[in-house]
Design an enzyme around this catalytic site. Structure first.
Site, PDB file in Angstrom:
ATOM      1  N   ARG A  16      -1.985  -9.392  12.983  1.00 47.21           N
ATOM      2  CA  ARG A  16      -2.440  -8.373  12.010  1.00 47.21           C
ATOM      3  C   ARG A  16      -3.208  -9.020  10.859  1.00 47.21           C
ATOM      4  O   ARG A  16      -4.212  -8.488  10.390  1.00 47.21           O
ATOM      5  CB  ARG A  16      -1.237  -7.583  11.481  1.00 47.21           C
ATOM      6  CG  ARG A  16      -0.662  -6.645  12.532  1.00 47.21           C
ATOM      7  CD  ARG A  16       0.716  -6.162  12.164  1.00 47.21           C
ATOM      8  NE  ARG A  16       0.702  -5.226  11.051  1.00 47.21           N
ATOM      9  CZ  ARG A  16       1.795  -4.894  10.373  1.00 47.21           C
ATOM     10  NH1 ARG A  16       2.954  -5.422  10.676  1.00 47.21           N
ATOM     11  NH2 ARG A  16       1.708  -4.020   9.400  1.00 47.21           N
ATOM     12  N   LYS A  47       0.829  -1.222   0.000  1.00 43.56           N
ATOM     13  CA  LYS A  47       0.000   0.000   0.000  1.00 43.56           C
ATOM     14  C   LYS A  47       0.857   1.263   0.000  1.00 43.56           C
ATOM     15  O   LYS A  47       0.592   2.195  -0.743  1.00 43.56           O
ATOM     16  CB  LYS A  47      -0.946   0.017   1.214  1.00 43.56           C
ATOM     17  CG  LYS A  47      -1.962  -1.113   1.239  1.00 43.56           C
ATOM     18  CD  LYS A  47      -3.011  -0.918   2.337  1.00 43.56           C
ATOM     19  CE  LYS A  47      -2.458  -0.994   3.743  1.00 43.56           C
ATOM     20  NZ  LYS A  47      -1.956  -2.329   4.147  1.00 43.56           N
ATOM     21  N   ARG A  63      10.938  -7.175   6.299  1.00 43.41           N
ATOM     22  CA  ARG A  63      10.888  -5.724   6.043  1.00 43.41           C
ATOM     23  C   ARG A  63      11.754  -4.962   7.059  1.00 43.41           C
ATOM     24  O   ARG A  63      11.711  -5.244   8.248  1.00 43.41           O
ATOM     25  CB  ARG A  63       9.421  -5.280   6.144  1.00 43.41           C
ATOM     26  CG  ARG A  63       9.185  -3.835   5.810  1.00 43.41           C
ATOM     27  CD  ARG A  63       7.767  -3.595   5.409  1.00 43.41           C
ATOM     28  NE  ARG A  63       6.802  -3.718   6.506  1.00 43.41           N
ATOM     29  CZ  ARG A  63       5.519  -3.430   6.378  1.00 43.41           C
ATOM     30  NH1 ARG A  63       5.040  -3.014   5.221  1.00 43.41           N
ATOM     31  NH2 ARG A  63       4.702  -3.573   7.405  1.00 43.41           N
ATOM     32  N   ARG A 111     -10.510   0.523   8.098  1.00 40.97           N
ATOM     33  CA  ARG A 111     -10.058  -0.844   8.329  1.00 40.97           C
ATOM     34  C   ARG A 111     -11.129  -1.668   9.029  1.00 40.97           C
ATOM     35  O   ARG A 111     -10.857  -2.767   9.508  1.00 40.97           O
ATOM     36  CB  ARG A 111      -8.831  -0.797   9.237  1.00 40.97           C
ATOM     37  CG  ARG A 111      -7.528  -1.267   8.592  1.00 40.97           C
ATOM     38  CD  ARG A 111      -6.466  -1.140   9.650  1.00 40.97           C
ATOM     39  NE  ARG A 111      -5.211  -1.734   9.359  1.00 40.97           N
ATOM     40  CZ  ARG A 111      -4.134  -1.073   8.943  1.00 40.97           C
ATOM     41  NH1 ARG A 111      -4.202   0.210   8.670  1.00 40.97           N
ATOM     42  NH2 ARG A 111      -2.992  -1.705   8.800  1.00 40.97           N
ATOM     43  N   ARG A 143      10.176  -2.713  12.291  1.00 38.84           N
ATOM     44  CA  ARG A 143       9.028  -2.153  13.018  1.00 38.84           C
ATOM     45  C   ARG A 143       8.625  -3.131  14.112  1.00 38.84           C
ATOM     46  O   ARG A 143       8.664  -4.339  13.904  1.00 38.84           O
ATOM     47  CB  ARG A 143       7.857  -1.984  12.041  1.00 38.84           C
ATOM     48  CG  ARG A 143       7.571  -0.541  11.692  1.00 38.84           C
ATOM     49  CD  ARG A 143       6.590  -0.438  10.570  1.00 38.84           C
ATOM     50  NE  ARG A 143       5.276  -0.981  10.853  1.00 38.84           N
ATOM     51  CZ  ARG A 143       4.229  -0.856  10.030  1.00 38.84           C
ATOM     52  NH1 ARG A 143       4.361  -0.210   8.894  1.00 38.84           N
ATOM     53  NH2 ARG A 143       3.060  -1.361  10.344  1.00 38.84           N
TER      54      ARG A 143
HETATM   55  P1  AMP Z   1      -0.048   0.231   8.926  1.00 36.07           P
HETATM   56  O1  AMP Z   1       1.105   1.160   8.947  1.00 36.07           O
HETATM   57  O2  AMP Z   1      -1.147   0.664   8.011  1.00 36.07           O
HETATM   58  O3  AMP Z   1       0.369  -1.208   8.705  1.00 36.07           O
HETATM   59  O4  AMP Z   1      -0.707   0.270  10.404  1.00 36.07           O
HETATM   60  C1  AMP Z   1       0.065  -0.129  11.522  1.00 36.07           C
HETATM   61  C2  AMP Z   1      -0.848  -0.338  12.717  1.00 36.07           C
HETATM   62  O5  AMP Z   1      -1.518   0.887  13.042  1.00 36.07           O
HETATM   63  C3  AMP Z   1      -1.970  -1.353  12.516  1.00 36.07           C
HETATM   64  O6  AMP Z   1      -1.546  -2.690  12.713  1.00 36.07           O
HETATM   65  C4  AMP Z   1      -2.954  -0.897  13.592  1.00 36.07           C
HETATM   66  O7  AMP Z   1      -2.515  -1.277  14.873  1.00 36.07           O
HETATM   67  C5  AMP Z   1      -2.837   0.623  13.514  1.00 36.07           C
HETATM   68  N1  AMP Z   1      -3.794   1.199  12.546  1.00 36.07           N
HETATM   69  C6  AMP Z   1      -3.509   1.835  11.386  1.00 36.07           C
HETATM   70  N2  AMP Z   1      -4.617   2.217  10.754  1.00 36.07           N
HETATM   71  C7  AMP Z   1      -5.660   1.785  11.517  1.00 36.07           C
HETATM   72  C8  AMP Z   1      -7.067   1.846  11.382  1.00 36.07           C
HETATM   73  N3  AMP Z   1      -7.654   2.417  10.313  1.00 36.07           N
HETATM   74  N4  AMP Z   1      -7.818   1.296  12.367  1.00 36.07           N
HETATM   75  C9  AMP Z   1      -7.257   0.721  13.445  1.00 36.07           C
HETATM   76  N5  AMP Z   1      -5.936   0.607  13.621  1.00 36.07           N
HETATM   77  C10 AMP Z   1      -5.122   1.144  12.679  1.00 36.07           C
END
Ligand code: AMP
Length: 208
Positions: free
Chosen positions: A166, A13, A127, A88, A155
């Site tokens: 996740r 993404k 990653r 999400r 991360r």
């Molecule tokens: P990402 O960088 O998009 O992989 O997001 C990393 C983490 O942030 C996710 O695993 C969630 O813990 C949190 N997170 C990001 N976006 C959302 C969302 N829209 N709703 C809930 N948690 C989120």
């Protein structure tokens, strides 16, 4: 252009978002990046979010919805935006719809990047990020150059354990958003199991 990019963790993404915002001149809003910035800044939101994120769980809807709905109202989103990682869950998608219709604007497309589960774990656990530039590498597929290799970090939620959580959350909470958007006729699916530039071409074709 108002777009949403949906996909499982490590679907690509972030990589595709960078290409899209450059092509369409729209603002990139990554909920994950915004939450990580809040954690770094030590805000109340950051403190609350960290406990969920570290284990791979989703941050509660009300916290994320408030953050994103306020953000899309800012003036740099007037000409369009790309939402990356939001919504999400179904409640998040419904809250976004209400906020957009209240503002008198609508979405143009929802792009879903499809990647099989068995590819995701390897993509995530390999990653690494360069903390100085934010550049993302993969230890097998695109290793960092020698001068960067010693400083790359993983991360906290890219460990195998957090990754499995996740993925589980993606199927339980996020996947139901797809049929919701399918019913609007705006959902476009692309095959994410291809080289990044091939995925970009697929997305550009669909959107044109
Ligand atoms: P990402 O960088 O998009 O992989 O997001 C990393 C983490 O942030 C996710 O695993 C969630 O813990 C949190 N997170 C990001 N976006 C959302 C969302 N829209 N709703 C809930 N948690 C989120």
């Amino acid at each position: 252009m108002r777009l949403i990019l949906i996909g499982p963790p490590a679907a690509g993404k972030g990589t595709q978002a960078a290409k899209l915002v450059e092509k369409y001149g729209i603002t990139h809003l990554s909920s994950g990046d915004m939450l990580r910035a809040a954690i770094k800044a030590g805000t109340d939101l950051g403190v609350q979010a960290a406990a969920y994120m570290d284990k791979g769980n989703l941050v509660p809807d009300d916290l994320v919805v408030d953050m994103m709905v306020e953000r899309v109202k800012e003036s740099d989103c007037d000409d369009g935006f790309l939402l990356d990682g939001f919504p999400r869950s179904l409640p998040q998608a419904e809250a976004l719809d209400s906020a957009l219709s209240e503002a008198g604007v609508s979405l143009d497309a929802i792009v879903a990047i499809k990647v099989p589960d068995d590819m995701i774990v390897g993509r995530i656990t390999g990653r690494r990020m360069d903390p100085e530039t934010g550049d993302i590498y993969h230890m097998d597929f695109s290793p960092p150059p020698a001068e960067v290799a010693s400083r790359v970090v993983q991360r906290q939620d890219d460990t195998e354990e957090a990754c499995r959580v996740r993925l589980e959350k993606y199927h339980a909470e996020t996947a139901p958003v797809l049929p919701y958007y399918e019913s609007t006729g705006l959902l476009k699916e692309v095959d994410g199991n291809a080289a990044p530039n091939v995925v970009t071409e697929q997305i550009f074709d669909i959107l044109s």
